[in-house]
Design a protein around this motif. Structure first.
Motif, short mmCIF file in Angstrom:
data_model
loop_
_atom_site.label_atom_id
_atom_site.label_comp_id
_atom_site.label_asym_id
_atom_site.label_seq_id
_atom_site.Cartn_x
_atom_site.Cartn_y
_atom_site.Cartn_z
N PRO A 1 0.84 -1.21 0.00
CA PRO A 1 0.00 0.00 0.00
C PRO A 1 0.87 1.25 0.00
O PRO A 1 1.92 1.30 0.64
N SER A 2 0.40 2.26 -0.71
CA SER A 2 1.12 3.53 -0.78
C SER A 2 0.32 4.66 -0.14
O SER A 2 0.84 5.74 0.11
N LYS A 3 -0.96 4.40 0.12
CA LYS A 3 -1.83 5.42 0.70
C LYS A 3 -2.41 4.89 2.01
O LYS A 3 -2.98 3.80 2.05
N PHE A 4 -2.24 5.67 3.07
CA PHE A 4 -2.76 5.28 4.39
C PHE A 4 -3.75 6.34 4.87
O PHE A 4 -3.58 7.53 4.59
N LEU A 5 -4.75 5.87 5.59
CA LEU A 5 -5.83 6.75 6.02
C LEU A 5 -5.96 6.73 7.54
O LEU A 5 -5.91 5.67 8.16
N LEU A 6 -6.13 7.91 8.12
CA LEU A 6 -6.45 8.04 9.54
C LEU A 6 -7.90 8.51 9.65
O LEU A 6 -8.26 9.55 9.12
N VAL A 7 -8.71 7.70 10.31
CA VAL A 7 -10.12 8.02 10.50
C VAL A 7 -10.39 8.13 11.99
O VAL A 7 -9.99 7.25 12.77
N ILE A 8 -11.03 9.20 12.41
CA ILE A 8 -11.34 9.44 13.82
C ILE A 8 -12.85 9.56 13.98
O ILE A 8 -13.52 10.26 13.21
N ASN A 9 -13.37 8.87 14.98
CA ASN A 9 -14.80 8.91 15.25
C ASN A 9 -15.04 9.86 16.44
O ASN A 9 -14.86 9.47 17.61
N LEU A 10 -15.44 11.09 16.14
CA LEU A 10 -15.67 12.09 17.20
C LEU A 10 -16.90 11.75 18.04
O LEU A 10 -16.97 12.09 19.22
N LYS A 11 -17.84 11.06 17.43
CA LYS A 11 -19.02 10.64 18.18
C LYS A 11 -18.62 9.70 19.31
O LYS A 11 -19.11 9.82 20.44
N THR A 12 -17.70 8.77 19.00
CA THR A 12 -17.21 7.85 20.02
C THR A 12 -16.39 8.60 21.07
O THR A 12 -16.48 8.31 22.26
N ALA A 13 -15.58 9.56 20.62
CA ALA A 13 -14.78 10.35 21.57
C ALA A 13 -15.68 11.06 22.58
O ALA A 13 -15.40 11.06 23.79
N LYS A 14 -16.77 11.64 22.11
CA LYS A 14 -17.70 12.33 23.00
C LYS A 14 -18.36 11.34 23.96
O LYS A 14 -18.55 11.62 25.14
N LEU A 15 -18.71 10.17 23.44
CA LEU A 15 -19.33 9.14 24.27
C LEU A 15 -18.40 8.71 25.40
O LEU A 15 -18.85 8.47 26.53
#
Length: 335
Positions: free
Chosen positions: A305-319
């Motif tokens: 892989p040459s492309k990496f993604l960071l995904v953050i779930n703010l809904k979970t952070a608030k929970l």
């Protein structure tokens, strides 16, 4: 009399021509009958844990774009253990016995079963973390043998990068529970790579092992009971399908969790950092296309892989009552 004589001449010429026309027609009919029928490719698909996933859907969509349409010029025999990964060796043997043009092996456990089952049938690997380290290929550039495909990560400092993100997102966390599947050959090789960066970042690591899907709830509960402040999961069939399995358990335990697949964060995990699996699945379809058109698997370089993604779930952070630092830059934020 002259018109009658001319008519007779024409009839005699026609009578002489008919046999010739019949011979020509028979020759063309015979040639058409001996032409080979359009090639129908036959592939076997060995999946861990299941073949019906969004990534495999992307794989087949790309195959259709390349001209391989199931039910038209493509026959697919799927072997789906449905989390019974101990069945993979028998399934691999069945696929080899059916003499397919190639086998698609999804995940390291499936690739290992395919490797042990055949050295002749070409194998296209999808999402295998370290094919060279696991002995599936001599090198990425020149695999040799009968196996090639796409990897799921870049060995070396990848685990360190993930832990860097955990530290940036959760600066107060000290104790992290890492959950692995010791039966996954990737985990046995890659877990040692987490030790040095974990110590460097000030983490205390609690290692938990899960050998079957039913053991996931107990592992999350044990992590909480031992005082873990966060979960870090290696990518594995048991943890990834269904995508909400671990996120739901982590939320119930009040633990922020990090894993490899984007689907993990979208299903409720706090964060995910890893390759674009949809893109890599589509790249895998190109390997199948090339082999079906005559290329040799061992001569096709394995793609990382040459492309990496960071995904953050703010809904979970608030929970969970977590305030993530504004300096943490994500490719996608779920609110």
């Amino acid at each position: 009399m002259r018109p009658a004589r001319q008519l007779g001449d024409r009839m005699r010429r026609f009578a002489k021509t008919v046999p010739i026309l019949l011979v020509v027609m028979l020759v063309f009919a015979s040639a058409a009958a001996t032409q080979p029928a359009p090639k129908v490719a036959r592939i076997g698909m060995l999946c861990a844990p299941a073949c019906d996933t969004v990534y495999n859907a992307a794989f087949f969509d790309e195959l259709r774009k390349l001209g391989w349409v199931e039910g038209t010029n493509l026959v697919v025999e799927r072997k789906d253990p449905d989390n019974r990964l101990d069945q993979l060796p028998a399934f691999a043997a069945d696929l080899v016995q059916s003499k397919p043009d190639l086998i698609v092996a999804v995940a390291a456990q499936a690739a290992l079963a395919a490797k042990n089952a055949t050295s002749d049938v070409p194998v296209v690997m999808l999402f295998v973390g370290d094919p060279v380290g696991l002995g599936f290929a001599a090198s990425l550039a020149k695999p040799g043998g009968n196996m090639t495909g796409v990897t799921a990560l870049v060995p070396g400092d990848f685990a360190g990068k993930q832990l860097d993100i955990v530290r940036a997102a959760l600066p107060q966390v000290k104790r992290v529970a890492i959950i692995i599947n010791p039966l996954n050959p990737n985990h046995r090789r890659l877990y040692p790579e987490t030790a040095a960066p974990a110590v460097k970042l000030g983490f205390e690591i609690d290692l938990l092992e899960v050998r079957e899907a039913d053991g996931v709830p107990a592992a999350v509960a044990a992590a909480k009971a031992r005082g873990a402040e966060a979960l870090y999961l290696f990518a594995d069939a048991f943890f990834s399908f269904p995508p909400n399995r671990v996120p739901d358990l982590a939320a119930q335990a009040g633990l922020p969790a990090m894993s490899l697949e984007v689907s993990f964060a979208k299903a409720g995990g706090l964060m995910a950092y890893g390759p674009d699996f949809f893109h890599m699945a589509r790249r895998g379809a190109h390997y199948v296309d090339q082999i079906l058109k005559g290329a040799k698997a061992g001569e096709l370089p394995i793609e990382q892989p040459s492309k990496f993604l960071l995904v953050i779930n703010l809904k979970t952070a608030k929970l969970l009552g977590i305030e993530l630092p504004p300096t943490l830059s994500a490719d996608e934020v779920i609110e």
